[in-house]
Design an enzyme around this catalytic site. Structure first.
Site, PDB file in Angstrom:
ATOM      1  N   GLY A  87     -46.836  -5.696  -3.222  1.00 20.98           N
ATOM      2  CA  GLY A  87     -47.496  -7.038  -2.728  1.00 20.98           C
ATOM      3  C   GLY A  87     -46.218  -7.674  -2.159  1.00 20.98           C
ATOM      4  N   HIS A 115     -32.688  -6.333   0.326  1.00 22.89           N
ATOM      5  CA  HIS A 115     -32.306  -5.730  -0.825  1.00 22.89           C
ATOM      6  C   HIS A 115     -30.767  -5.425  -0.170  1.00 22.89           C
ATOM      7  CE1 HIS A 115     -35.924  -5.655  -2.993  1.00 22.89           C
ATOM      8  NE2 HIS A 115     -36.516  -5.077  -2.159  1.00 22.89           N
ATOM      9  N   ALA A 131     -37.067 -11.807  -7.038  1.00 24.56           N
ATOM     10  CA  ALA A 131     -38.166 -11.735  -6.395  1.00 24.56           C
ATOM     11  C   ALA A 131     -39.207 -10.633  -7.004  1.00 24.56           C
ATOM     12  CB  ALA A 131     -37.947 -11.357  -4.889  1.00 24.56           C
ATOM     13  N   LEU A 132     -40.258 -10.664  -7.016  1.00 29.46           N
ATOM     14  CA  LEU A 132     -41.178  -9.806  -7.686  1.00 29.46           C
ATOM     15  C   LEU A 132     -41.971  -9.198  -6.494  1.00 29.46           C
ATOM     16  CD1 LEU A 132     -40.308 -11.343 -10.262  1.00 29.46           C
ATOM     17  CD2 LEU A 132     -42.366 -10.544 -11.231  1.00 29.46           C
ATOM     18  N   GLY A 183     -41.483  -3.476  -8.185  1.00 27.67           N
ATOM     19  CA  GLY A 183     -40.951  -4.121  -9.558  1.00 27.67           C
ATOM     20  C   GLY A 183     -40.181  -5.677  -8.862  1.00 27.67           C
ATOM     21  N   CYS A 238     -39.672 -14.248   1.046  1.00 27.17           N
ATOM     22  CA  CYS A 238     -41.022 -14.304   0.485  1.00 27.17           C
ATOM     23  C   CYS A 238     -42.042 -14.852   1.193  1.00 27.17           C
ATOM     24  CB  CYS A 238     -40.737 -14.882  -1.005  1.00 27.17           C
ATOM     25  SG  CYS A 238     -39.696 -13.705  -2.056  1.00 27.17           S
TER      26      CYS A 238
END
Length: 185
Positions: free
Chosen positions: A50, A56, A116-117, A129, A147
Site C-alpha cells: 500500500g 529506501h 513510513a509504513l 512493513g 508518501c
C-alpha cells in the site's frame, strides 16, 4: 515475501525480516508517477504494498512483517496502529517524542516523518512493513513527494541526537514489535 506468504499455512510461524536496502524508490500499488519528481539514477521499483512513493537506502532500518492476522485476530488497521506504537515506544527509549497523524500512516517527530509504513495483506497474512530512518542520506527524499505528500519533511534518528548504530536500533525496535504484536522468542 510473496513466496513466503503464498506458501504459508495455519502452522507457519510469524516472522520479522530486518534489513537495509540499496538505494531504491518504491512505488506502491496506488503510487502515482507524478510523485516521482526527479529519480535520477536511483532505480524505481513498482511493488504491491500500500501507499505511494518512498525511498529506501543504507542507514534505514526496514522491517518486513510476515504475520498471520487471522490467527492473531487482528485487522489491518490495528496492525498499522501496533506498528506505529512500536516505533513510538522505541523512540521513547531515546528520549524522542513520536506521534501519528490521522489519515497519514507512519510516525512523525514534530512535523517530519521518521518512519513510513506500507503493507499488503493476502489470504489474511501481511507482508511488507515499515522503514525507520536511522542514519542515512536524506537527500533522495527531495526527489519525490514522500508518501505522496508534496513538501513533506523527513527526519532521522541521527539528526535527533541518537547515535546508536543500526543494529542496536534494530534490537530496540524488534523488542517493541514483539511487545506490540504479542510475539515470543
Amino acid at each position: 515475501m510473496q513466496d513466503f506468504t503464498a506458501a504459508r499455512d495455519a502452522s507457519t510461524p510469524d516472522e520479522l525480516w530486518i534489513l537495509e536496502h540499496d538505494p531504491v524508490f518504491t512505488l506502491g500499488q496506488a503510487g502515482r508517477p507524478e510523485h516521482l519528481l526527479n529519480p535520477g539514477a536511483i532505480p524505481v521499483i513498482h511493488c504491491d504494498r500500500g501507499g505511494q512513493v518512498t525511498y529506501h537506502g543504507p542507514g534505514q532500518l526496514v522491517v518486513y512483517v510476515l504475520f498471520d492476522l487471522r490467527r492473531a485476530r487482528l485487522g489491518v488497521r490495528e496492525l498499522v496502529q501496533r506498528l506505529e506504537q512500536a516505533v513510538i515506544a522505541m523512540l521513547e527509549t531515546q528520549g524522542i517524542a513520536g506521534s501519528t497523524r490521522a489519515g497519514a500512516p507512519g510516525v512523525y517527530v514534530a512535523e517530519a516523518k521518521i518512519a513510513a509504513l506500507g503493507l499488503r495483506v493476502r489470504q489474511g497474512c501481511s507482508y511488507h512493513g515499515l522503514a525507520l530512518n536511522v542514519a542515512m542520506d536524506l537527500a533522495p527524499f527531495a526527489c519525490i513527494n514522500p508518501c505522496g505528500y508534496p513538501g513533506l519533511q523527513v527526519t532521522q534518528l541521527a539528526d535527533l541526537g541518537c547515535a546508536l548504530p543500526l543494529a542496536a536500533v534494530a534490537n530496540l525496535l524488534v523488542d517493541a514489535l514483539r511487545e506490540q504484536l504479542d510475539l515470543s522468542g
